[in-house]
Design an enzyme around this catalytic site. Sequence first.
Site, PDB file in Angstrom:
ATOM      1  N   ASN A  10       1.949   3.466  -7.515  1.00 41.90           N
ATOM      2  CA  ASN A  10       1.084   3.934  -8.790  1.00 41.90           C
ATOM      3  C   ASN A  10       1.309   5.312  -9.498  1.00 41.90           C
ATOM      4  O   ASN A  10       0.869   6.883  -8.401  1.00 41.90           O
ATOM      5  CB  ASN A  10      -0.131   4.470  -7.511  1.00 41.90           C
ATOM      6  CG  ASN A  10      -1.091   4.350  -8.748  1.00 41.90           C
ATOM      7  OD1 ASN A  10      -1.419   4.679 -10.217  1.00 41.90           O
ATOM      8  ND2 ASN A  10      -2.630   4.901  -8.180  1.00 41.90           N
ATOM      9  N   TRP A  11       1.619   5.555 -10.760  1.00 41.30           N
ATOM     10  CA  TRP A  11       2.292   7.396 -10.912  1.00 41.30           C
ATOM     11  C   TRP A  11       0.577   8.068 -11.680  1.00 41.30           C
ATOM     12  O   TRP A  11       0.850   9.145 -12.263  1.00 41.30           O
ATOM     13  CB  TRP A  11       2.494   7.229 -12.480  1.00 41.30           C
ATOM     14  CG  TRP A  11       4.505   6.680 -11.329  1.00 41.30           C
ATOM     15  CD1 TRP A  11       5.066   6.416 -10.521  1.00 41.30           C
ATOM     16  CD2 TRP A  11       5.498   6.436 -12.445  1.00 41.30           C
ATOM     17  NE1 TRP A  11       5.726   6.274 -10.388  1.00 41.30           N
ATOM     18  CE2 TRP A  11       6.876   5.436 -11.613  1.00 41.30           C
ATOM     19  CE3 TRP A  11       6.074   6.074 -13.877  1.00 41.30           C
ATOM     20  CZ2 TRP A  11       8.244   5.287 -12.141  1.00 41.30           C
ATOM     21  CZ3 TRP A  11       6.944   5.442 -14.512  1.00 41.30           C
ATOM     22  CH2 TRP A  11       7.778   5.809 -13.302  1.00 41.30           C
ATOM     23  N   LYS A  12      -0.534   7.000 -11.338  1.00 40.23           N
ATOM     24  CA  LYS A  12      -1.398   7.455 -11.869  1.00 40.23           C
ATOM     25  C   LYS A  12      -1.021   8.020 -13.564  1.00 40.23           C
ATOM     26  O   LYS A  12      -0.727   7.605 -14.574  1.00 40.23           O
ATOM     27  CB  LYS A  12      -2.008   8.733 -11.153  1.00 40.23           C
ATOM     28  CG  LYS A  12      -2.440   8.246  -9.679  1.00 40.23           C
ATOM     29  CD  LYS A  12      -2.768   8.688  -8.869  1.00 40.23           C
ATOM     30  CE  LYS A  12      -3.321   7.403  -7.314  1.00 40.23           C
ATOM     31  NZ  LYS A  12      -3.480   8.810  -6.148  1.00 40.23           N
ATOM     32  N   HIS A  95      -8.751  -0.130  -8.043  1.00 38.23           N
ATOM     33  CA  HIS A  95      -7.731   0.972  -7.580  1.00 38.23           C
ATOM     34  C   HIS A  95      -9.343   2.279  -6.945  1.00 38.23           C
ATOM     35  O   HIS A  95     -10.466   2.391  -8.156  1.00 38.23           O
ATOM     36  CB  HIS A  95      -7.237   1.993  -8.530  1.00 38.23           C
ATOM     37  CG  HIS A  95      -6.840   3.421  -7.731  1.00 38.23           C
ATOM     38  ND1 HIS A  95      -6.747   4.193  -7.067  1.00 38.23           N
ATOM     39  CD2 HIS A  95      -5.179   3.690  -6.858  1.00 38.23           C
ATOM     40  CE1 HIS A  95      -6.315   5.324  -6.661  1.00 38.23           C
ATOM     41  NE2 HIS A  95      -4.884   4.587  -6.170  1.00 38.23           N
ATOM     42  N   GLU A  97      -9.715   5.889  -7.337  1.00 34.97           N
ATOM     43  CA  GLU A  97      -9.967   6.494  -8.527  1.00 34.97           C
ATOM     44  C   GLU A  97     -10.999   5.895 -10.064  1.00 34.97           C
ATOM     45  O   GLU A  97     -11.889   6.090 -10.590  1.00 34.97           O
ATOM     46  CB  GLU A  97      -8.794   7.374  -9.608  1.00 34.97           C
ATOM     47  CG  GLU A  97      -8.369   8.112  -7.557  1.00 34.97           C
ATOM     48  CD  GLU A  97      -6.916   8.331  -7.640  1.00 34.97           C
ATOM     49  OE1 GLU A  97      -5.685   7.763  -9.272  1.00 34.97           O
ATOM     50  OE2 GLU A  97      -6.714   8.770  -7.121  1.00 34.97           O
ATOM     51  N   GLU A 167      -7.068   0.886   0.919  1.00 35.18           N
ATOM     52  CA  GLU A 167      -6.703   2.935   0.555  1.00 35.18           C
ATOM     53  C   GLU A 167      -7.925   2.978   0.871  1.00 35.18           C
ATOM     54  O   GLU A 167      -8.868   3.371   0.171  1.00 35.18           O
ATOM     55  CB  GLU A 167      -6.034   3.087  -0.886  1.00 35.18           C
ATOM     56  CG  GLU A 167      -5.002   2.104  -1.135  1.00 35.18           C
ATOM     57  CD  GLU A 167      -4.441   2.604  -2.720  1.00 35.18           C
ATOM     58  OE1 GLU A 167      -3.116   3.368  -2.425  1.00 35.18           O
ATOM     59  OE2 GLU A 167      -5.255   2.771  -3.375  1.00 35.18           O
ATOM     60  N   GLY A 173      -4.381  10.853  -1.896  1.00 34.73           N
ATOM     61  CA  GLY A 173      -4.120  12.137  -2.137  1.00 34.73           C
ATOM     62  C   GLY A 173      -4.547  13.320  -1.097  1.00 34.73           C
ATOM     63  O   GLY A 173      -4.277  14.721  -1.812  1.00 34.73           O
ATOM     64  N   SER A 214      -1.782   8.959   0.747  1.00 33.26           N
ATOM     65  CA  SER A 214      -0.283  10.168   1.492  1.00 33.26           C
ATOM     66  C   SER A 214       0.612   9.417   2.461  1.00 33.26           C
ATOM     67  O   SER A 214       0.831   9.614   3.406  1.00 33.26           O
ATOM     68  CB  SER A 214      -1.381  11.140   2.385  1.00 33.26           C
ATOM     69  OG  SER A 214      -2.354  11.963   1.617  1.00 33.26           O
ATOM     70  N   GLY A 235       0.779   6.855  -3.733  1.00 36.87           N
ATOM     71  CA  GLY A 235       0.494   7.876  -5.152  1.00 36.87           C
ATOM     72  C   GLY A 235       1.798   9.386  -5.189  1.00 36.87           C
ATOM     73  O   GLY A 235       3.336   9.044  -5.527  1.00 36.87           O
ATOM     74  N   GLY A 236       1.340   9.914  -4.816  1.00 35.59           N
ATOM     75  CA  GLY A 236       2.223  11.044  -4.839  1.00 35.59           C
ATOM     76  C   GLY A 236       3.681  11.254  -4.498  1.00 35.59           C
ATOM     77  O   GLY A 236       4.490  11.215  -5.231  1.00 35.59           O
TER      78      GLY A 236
HETATM   79  P1  PGA Z   1      -1.088   9.084  -2.763  1.00 33.45           P
HETATM   80  O1  PGA Z   1      -2.188   7.629  -3.528  1.00 33.45           O
HETATM   81  O2  PGA Z   1      -0.327   8.691  -2.123  1.00 33.45           O
HETATM   82  O3  PGA Z   1      -0.900   9.982  -3.479  1.00 33.45           O
HETATM   83  O4  PGA Z   1      -2.080   9.258  -1.724  1.00 33.45           O
HETATM   84  C1  PGA Z   1      -1.999   6.451  -2.676  1.00 33.45           C
HETATM   85  C2  PGA Z   1      -3.007   6.287  -4.248  1.00 33.45           C
HETATM   86  O5  PGA Z   1      -3.638   6.052  -5.122  1.00 33.45           O
HETATM   87  O6  PGA Z   1      -2.883   4.984  -4.717  1.00 33.45           O
END
Ligand code: PGA
Length: 257
Positions: A10-12, A95, A97, A167, A173, A214, A235-236
Site C-alpha cells: 500500500n503505497w499511500k 483502511h 487512515e 491491521e 507506521g 510495521s 506500507g513503509g
Molecule cells: P506500515 O503500513 O507497514 O507502514 O505500518 C501498513 C498499512 O498501513 O497498511
Amino acid sequence: MSRTPIIAGNWKMHKSPKVAVAFVQELASMIQPYDKVERVVAPTFLALGSVAAALEGAALKVASQDAHWEESGAYTSQVSAAMLQPLVDYVIIGHSECRAFLNETDENVNKKAHAILACGLQAIIAVGESLEQNEAGETVEFVRSQVSAALEGISAEDMRRVVIAYEPIWAIGTGRSASGEQADEIIKSAVRDTVRALYDDAVADALRIQYGGSVKPGNMEEFMSQPNIDGALVGGASLQADDFAALIEIASRVKGM
Ligand code: PGA
C-alpha cells in the site's frame, strides 16, 4: 487447506506516475522466481493507468487504495469501482487512515465491498483496533463487529474474491508490530471464526487473511510462520523494491511455495 499467500504493498500518498512505473518494472523482474505468491501494488489513483499499462502481462497485480460505491454521480474527488475495473485487480477498503481521515464508516465499507464485487474485482478489507481498544481488552469484540459489518449481504460465492487485512492501528507506521502469535490469535478468533459463524467452514478455511502494521524483512518470517496468516498488507517496507522483494521471497520460502 492451502491458501495462496498474498503480499500487497500500500503505497499511500507516495510515488508519482513516473516513479511508480520505473519502480514496478524493477520490482517485477526481482520477484519473478516467487510467482506462487500473489503480489499486489496499490499506487495512488493518479498512477493506476500508467502502472496498469506497464504491468500488462506481468505477474504483479494492481490495487486501488479506495473506490466509491456509486457508479457515477455528484461525488467530488471520488473514483468509482466501475471506473477502476479496467485498471485494477483489487481495491483496498476500510483502511484505518481512511476511517480516521476520510470518515470511512463500517456502512460505507460494506457498500464499497458490494460495488467492488459486483464489477468483478477483488476486495482487500482492512480492519483493526486502536491502542485504547487494545489496552481495554476490546480487540476481539471490535474486530468481529468490523468484519461482520463489512460482509453484510456478501454471498459465500463472492467471498472467494475477498481478502481481509487485520491491521492493529497502533502498529501502522509506528515500527511497533504485534507479535506473530498475538496477531495469529486475533486473526483466528476475530476474523476467521467470525467468517465461520457467518458462512461455513469452507468459506472460513478458504479466506485469505493478511497481517499489516510495521511488517518488514526482519519480522516477516515470524508472521508468515503463523497458521492463520496468509500474507501481509505493507506500507513503509513496500516503498523500497529490495525490501518488498525480500518480503515476497520470505513468504514464498516460509509458506513452502
Ligand atoms: P506500515 O503500513 O507497514 O507502514 O505500518 C501498513 C498499512 O498501513 O497498511
